[in-house]
Design a protein around this motif. Structure first.
Motif, short mmCIF file in Angstrom:
data_model
loop_
_atom_site.label_atom_id
_atom_site.label_comp_id
_atom_site.label_asym_id
_atom_site.label_seq_id
_atom_site.Cartn_x
_atom_site.Cartn_y
_atom_site.Cartn_z
N GLY A 113 0.80 -1.27 0.02
CA GLY A 113 -0.12 0.18 0.03
C GLY A 113 0.74 1.16 0.15
O GLY A 113 0.33 2.40 -0.25
N GLU A 114 2.05 1.05 0.26
CA GLU A 114 3.07 2.16 -0.02
C GLU A 114 3.88 2.04 -1.11
O GLU A 114 4.31 2.98 -1.68
CB GLU A 114 3.69 2.50 1.46
CG GLU A 114 2.84 2.72 2.75
CD GLU A 114 3.37 3.02 4.12
OE1 GLU A 114 4.94 3.04 3.98
OE2 GLU A 114 2.86 2.70 5.04
N ARG A 115 4.72 1.02 -0.92
CA ARG A 115 5.72 0.89 -2.27
C ARG A 115 4.93 0.46 -3.31
O ARG A 115 3.82 0.09 -3.22
CB ARG A 115 6.42 -0.34 -1.73
CG ARG A 115 7.53 0.04 -0.67
CD ARG A 115 8.42 -1.15 -0.32
NE ARG A 115 7.72 -2.56 -0.41
CZ ARG A 115 8.49 -3.62 -0.19
NH1 ARG A 115 9.82 -3.76 -0.14
NH2 ARG A 115 7.77 -4.59 -0.12
N PRO A 116 5.49 0.76 -4.41
CA PRO A 116 4.76 0.34 -5.86
C PRO A 116 4.59 -1.21 -6.03
O PRO A 116 5.31 -1.97 -5.39
CB PRO A 116 5.76 0.68 -6.88
CG PRO A 116 6.82 1.76 -6.49
CD PRO A 116 6.69 1.44 -4.56
N MET A 117 3.66 -1.52 -6.47
CA MET A 117 3.37 -2.82 -6.93
C MET A 117 4.41 -3.54 -7.79
O MET A 117 5.07 -2.93 -8.36
CB MET A 117 1.84 -3.03 -7.70
CG MET A 117 0.99 -3.75 -6.87
SD MET A 117 -0.65 -4.21 -8.16
CE MET A 117 -0.98 -2.70 -8.98
N ALA A 118 4.59 -4.78 -7.53
CA ALA A 118 5.88 -5.49 -8.01
C ALA A 118 5.25 -6.68 -8.73
O ALA A 118 3.96 -7.25 -7.98
CB ALA A 118 7.06 -5.77 -7.25
N LEU A 119 5.82 -7.37 -9.93
CA LEU A 119 5.12 -8.57 -10.17
C LEU A 119 6.09 -9.76 -9.89
O LEU A 119 7.16 -9.71 -9.93
CB LEU A 119 5.24 -8.44 -11.80
CG LEU A 119 4.54 -7.23 -12.55
CD1 LEU A 119 4.62 -7.25 -13.86
CD2 LEU A 119 3.06 -7.37 -11.94
N TYR A 120 5.31 -10.68 -9.52
CA TYR A 120 6.00 -11.87 -9.02
C TYR A 120 5.53 -13.06 -9.68
O TYR A 120 4.25 -13.39 -9.98
CB TYR A 120 5.73 -12.27 -7.55
CG TYR A 120 6.52 -11.26 -6.65
CD1 TYR A 120 7.72 -11.14 -6.12
CD2 TYR A 120 5.81 -9.95 -6.53
CE1 TYR A 120 8.24 -10.31 -5.55
CE2 TYR A 120 6.34 -8.90 -5.82
CZ TYR A 120 7.70 -9.06 -5.21
OH TYR A 120 8.28 -8.20 -4.33
#
Length: 171
Positions: A113-120
């Motif tokens: 909710g604070e850091r950008p979304m990352a793909l995994y």
């Protein structure tokens, strides 16, 4: 620069994930990424399905289906990790409204909710000490023509493929 070993894919499909989770629906489902487990109050905030068409860097046409599961890594209301059966029920409810191809490539979008979304991408779930553990690893960029070439080279150099001295270890 660290080389990424692309020879072993950790990708699993949504269908495979749900099949494994059905073995113990009451077991807590714990995703981990960047070396830490998600917090117990995590939410599945969105599930998207898409069909993609593209040209890779070698001008080869590509087409695939992909499912994105968005996880919001938060801790609220003194919750415990979501049971596997609840995760499966969420996916089934979404499948009532959105066509989810069970064999589609599965990608997780994760943010606190604070850091950008990352793909995994996800490894196969493991039942460890009564909990399902699903390890998420960063989805790196790749060159599909190079990946195909590496796969062909690996197949040629396997035990039963041609060798420099023409010996046959499988014959």
């Amino acid at each position: 620069m660290n080389a990424i070993d692309k020879s072993v894919s950790t990708d699993i499909s949504l269908g495979h994930l749900l099949d494994v989770l059905s073995v113990a629906p009451d077991a807590p489902l714990v995703f981990s990424y960047d070396g830490s487990p998600v917090r117990p109050g995590y939410h599945v905030t969105e599930v998207k399905a898409g069909m993609f068409s593209a040209l890779d860097c070698g001008a080869n046409p590509e087409a695939w289906s992909e499912i994105f599961v968005q996880l919001w890594d938060i801790d609220e209301d003194s919750r415990t990790h979501m049971p596997a059966g609840k995760f499966s029920a969420i996916i089934r409810k979404i499948a009532d409204h959105v066509q989810l191809e069970p064999t589609a490539k599965l990608t997780f979008e994760v943010s606190d909710g604070e850091r950008p979304m990352a793909l995994y991408c996800a490894a196969a779930p493991r039942l460890v000490a009564g909990s399902f553990e699903v390890s998420l690893s960063a989805r790196p960029a790749s060159c599909k023509p190079r990946d195909r070439w590496l796969a062909e080279e690996q197949a040629k150099s396997s035990c039963c493929g041609p060798t420099a001295n023409e010996s046959k270890c499988c014959g």
